[in-house]
Design a protein around this motif. Structure first.
Motif, PDB file in Angstrom:
ATOM      1  N   TYR A  17     118.912 135.854  53.793  1.00  0.00           N
ATOM      2  CA  TYR A  17     119.334 136.970  53.173  1.00  0.00           C
ATOM      3  C   TYR A  17     118.437 137.342  51.885  1.00  0.00           C
ATOM      4  O   TYR A  17     118.352 137.686  51.147  1.00  0.00           O
ATOM      5  CB  TYR A  17     121.121 137.797  53.236  1.00  0.00           C
ATOM      6  CG  TYR A  17     121.014 138.236  54.349  1.00  0.00           C
ATOM      7  CD1 TYR A  17     120.919 139.264  55.098  1.00  0.00           C
ATOM      8  CD2 TYR A  17     122.369 137.365  55.098  1.00  0.00           C
ATOM      9  CE1 TYR A  17     121.174 139.882  56.206  1.00  0.00           C
ATOM     10  CE2 TYR A  17     122.448 137.952  56.489  1.00  0.00           C
ATOM     11  CZ  TYR A  17     122.559 138.843  57.162  1.00  0.00           C
ATOM     12  OH  TYR A  17     122.057 139.307  58.366  1.00  0.00           O
ATOM     13  N   LYS A  18     118.268 135.450  51.077  1.00  0.00           N
ATOM     14  CA  LYS A  18     118.102 135.722  50.020  1.00  0.00           C
ATOM     15  C   LYS A  18     116.868 135.804  49.903  1.00  0.00           C
ATOM     16  O   LYS A  18     116.056 136.621  48.885  1.00  0.00           O
ATOM     17  CB  LYS A  18     118.756 134.558  49.261  1.00  0.00           C
ATOM     18  CG  LYS A  18     119.637 134.125  48.738  1.00  0.00           C
ATOM     19  CD  LYS A  18     119.984 132.701  48.552  1.00  0.00           C
ATOM     20  CE  LYS A  18     121.260 132.640  47.213  1.00  0.00           C
ATOM     21  NZ  LYS A  18     121.092 131.689  46.314  1.00  0.00           N
ATOM     22  N   GLU A  19     115.996 135.297  50.785  1.00  0.00           N
ATOM     23  CA  GLU A  19     114.134 135.017  51.061  1.00  0.00           C
ATOM     24  C   GLU A  19     114.374 136.587  51.839  1.00  0.00           C
ATOM     25  O   GLU A  19     113.198 137.439  51.353  1.00  0.00           O
ATOM     26  CB  GLU A  19     114.128 134.363  51.754  1.00  0.00           C
ATOM     27  CG  GLU A  19     113.043 134.420  52.043  1.00  0.00           C
ATOM     28  CD  GLU A  19     111.813 133.225  50.965  1.00  0.00           C
ATOM     29  OE1 GLU A  19     110.978 134.152  50.629  1.00  0.00           O
ATOM     30  OE2 GLU A  19     112.539 133.063  50.289  1.00  0.00           O
ATOM     31  N   HIS A  20     114.586 137.698  51.836  1.00  0.00           N
ATOM     32  CA  HIS A  20     114.193 138.924  52.606  1.00  0.00           C
ATOM     33  C   HIS A  20     114.620 139.803  51.360  1.00  0.00           C
ATOM     34  O   HIS A  20     113.635 140.109  50.807  1.00  0.00           O
ATOM     35  CB  HIS A  20     115.328 139.344  53.329  1.00  0.00           C
ATOM     36  CG  HIS A  20     115.876 140.738  53.991  1.00  0.00           C
ATOM     37  ND1 HIS A  20     114.814 141.316  54.666  1.00  0.00           N
ATOM     38  CD2 HIS A  20     116.207 141.433  53.477  1.00  0.00           C
ATOM     39  CE1 HIS A  20     114.916 142.883  54.729  1.00  0.00           C
ATOM     40  NE2 HIS A  20     115.791 142.822  54.385  1.00  0.00           N
ATOM     41  N   GLU A  21     116.065 139.796  50.781  1.00  0.00           N
ATOM     42  CA  GLU A  21     115.574 140.429  49.066  1.00  0.00           C
ATOM     43  C   GLU A  21     114.935 140.159  48.260  1.00  0.00           C
ATOM     44  O   GLU A  21     114.333 141.022  47.776  1.00  0.00           O
ATOM     45  CB  GLU A  21     116.753 140.449  49.208  1.00  0.00           C
ATOM     46  CG  GLU A  21     118.118 140.847  49.235  1.00  0.00           C
ATOM     47  CD  GLU A  21     119.496 140.630  48.743  1.00  0.00           C
ATOM     48  OE1 GLU A  21     119.680 140.293  47.129  1.00  0.00           O
ATOM     49  OE2 GLU A  21     120.515 141.096  49.232  1.00  0.00           O
ATOM     50  N   LYS A  22     114.219 138.731  48.200  1.00  0.00           N
ATOM     51  CA  LYS A  22     113.151 138.600  47.417  1.00  0.00           C
ATOM     52  C   LYS A  22     112.005 139.139  47.784  1.00  0.00           C
ATOM     53  O   LYS A  22     111.098 139.378  47.100  1.00  0.00           O
ATOM     54  CB  LYS A  22     112.880 137.213  47.654  1.00  0.00           C
ATOM     55  CG  LYS A  22     112.311 136.842  46.214  1.00  0.00           C
ATOM     56  CD  LYS A  22     112.321 134.791  46.257  1.00  0.00           C
ATOM     57  CE  LYS A  22     111.662 134.533  46.962  1.00  0.00           C
ATOM     58  NZ  LYS A  22     111.466 132.761  46.538  1.00  0.00           N
ATOM     59  N   THR A  23     111.709 139.542  49.442  1.00  0.00           N
ATOM     60  CA  THR A  23     110.485 140.409  50.064  1.00  0.00           C
ATOM     61  C   THR A  23     110.487 141.489  49.342  1.00  0.00           C
ATOM     62  O   THR A  23     109.667 141.685  49.363  1.00  0.00           O
ATOM     63  CB  THR A  23     110.298 139.323  51.395  1.00  0.00           C
ATOM     64  OG1 THR A  23     110.182 137.772  51.404  1.00  0.00           O
ATOM     65  CG2 THR A  23     108.881 140.024  51.582  1.00  0.00           C
TER      66      THR A  23
END
Length: 74
Positions: A17-23
């Motif tokens: 989810y962290k990578e998803h929000e960053k993207t």
């Protein structure tokens, strides 16, 4: 014929989810900046074609508006 699975749709690794929000945030910021640059281009084209700014005046307006919009959108 097609197979009918009754299990969960996601069978891979759990979502990061962290990578998803960053993207997603990167996509939103690039969409904002892209929209601002397109608006600056349209304003500069209108000033160049329909006003008395000429080509170099239109380029100057585009550069100034692009820089101002990038600074204001941060």
């Amino acid at each position: 014929m097609a197979e009918h699975n009754t299990g969960p749709a996601e069978t891979g690794a759990p979502m990061d989810y962290k990578e998803h929000e960053k993207t997603y945030n990167l996509f939103l910021s690039s969409a904002r900046v892209g929209s601002a640059i397109i608006a600056a281009l349209l304003i500069a084209m209108a000033a160049s074609f329909f006003g008395h700014a000429g080509f170099l005046g239109g380029v100057l307006i585009f550069i100034v508006l692009s820089i101002a919009s990038i600074i204001l959108l941060r």
